[in-house]
Design an enzyme around this catalytic site. Sequence first.
Site, mmCIF file in Angstrom:
data_model
loop_
_atom_site.group_PDB
_atom_site.id
_atom_site.type_symbol
_atom_site.label_atom_id
_atom_site.label_comp_id
_atom_site.label_asym_id
_atom_site.label_seq_id
_atom_site.Cartn_x
_atom_site.Cartn_y
_atom_site.Cartn_z
ATOM 1 C CG LEU A 174 8.326 2.598 4.884
ATOM 2 C CD1 LEU A 174 8.122 1.424 3.934
ATOM 3 C CD2 LEU A 174 6.984 3.221 5.256
ATOM 4 N NE ARG A 228 -5.864 -19.627 4.491
ATOM 5 C CZ ARG A 228 -4.911 -20.375 5.055
ATOM 6 N NH1 ARG A 228 -4.816 -21.660 4.719
ATOM 7 N NH2 ARG A 228 -4.089 -19.871 5.942
ATOM 8 C CD GLU A 247 10.041 1.704 10.590
ATOM 9 O OE1 GLU A 247 10.102 2.660 9.789
ATOM 10 O OE2 GLU A 247 9.929 0.525 10.216
ATOM 11 N NE ARG A 304 6.970 4.110 0.338
ATOM 12 C CZ ARG A 304 6.691 4.826 1.425
ATOM 13 N NH1 ARG A 304 7.627 5.041 2.332
ATOM 14 N NH2 ARG A 304 5.493 5.351 1.608
ATOM 15 C CE LYS A 322 3.126 3.150 3.150
ATOM 16 N NZ LYS A 322 3.580 3.408 4.533
ATOM 17 C CE1 TYR A 357 0.078 2.006 4.275
ATOM 18 C CE2 TYR A 357 1.030 -0.183 4.453
ATOM 19 C CZ TYR A 357 0.837 1.085 4.970
ATOM 20 O OH TYR A 357 1.407 1.432 6.167
#
Length: 284
Positions: A204, A101, A180, A52, A148, A33
Amino acid sequence: MTRTVYVNGQYLPEDEAKVSIFDRGFLMADGVYEVTSVIGGKLVDFDGHATRLERSLSELDMGQPLTKDELLEVHRELVRLNEIDEGGVYLQITRGAPADRDFVFPPADTPQTVVLFTQSKPGLSAATPKPISVISIEDQRWGRRDIKTVQLLYPSLGKMMAKAAGADDAWMVEDGFVTEGTSNNAYIVKGRKIITRHLGNEILHGITRAAVLRFAREAQMEVEERNFTIDEAKEADEAFITSATMFVTPVVAIDGEQIGNGEGGGIAARLREIYIEESRKAAV
């Protein structure tokens, strides 16, 4: 007003938007995302977020379902349709569905899922943000934090730990050093030197981080990218965070101990001022 959202090529009222229960983003957190800020109805650092995003997809062997220009068009259209002046656009791309799945990836030609929606946040670019306090917690996330992904369970748990302790957020610690915040990059200031962890798989690679450090160096501020401890942070003159949703925000307490004057310092305030000013100029 009901928001208009984007799902797989369609602009829909949010209450009509649907994603398959077999989507790997839902079943496996198999997705990435980005969140792009909006100031004055324009997108902040869109190129950085798009770059990114491309890297995150590549690191997970996922394709790029929309070109950069197509993504920009969708972002702009959602901002227009939802009349966003200040806020953000959330983008999520998963490996998709439908498929039963399975831990093994589905075939490469399986349609990916692309979802975007806006969030209005009046006051996002306020000159003086509310300072925050943080607690320190052990960093228990997976090793590839530079990607991310939508695997945000532990950061969510961290924010809840902070809330239970009467704080606003948490700084995560690994091998004795701060990595972070739960959704932001962390900084301290000592003797007017800005100190923040160097880039690597442990954190990140923040788009706002990159811009703020560039502006800091252009303003002749000294920057040192290295590890630092919680104890060092407690002795700092200032501390602050950066993110696409909070820009530059002072941290005034860590684990209940006051940082600096307890109100936020001049370095963070000046960086926020520069960041907002420059972002307004460059926004698309």
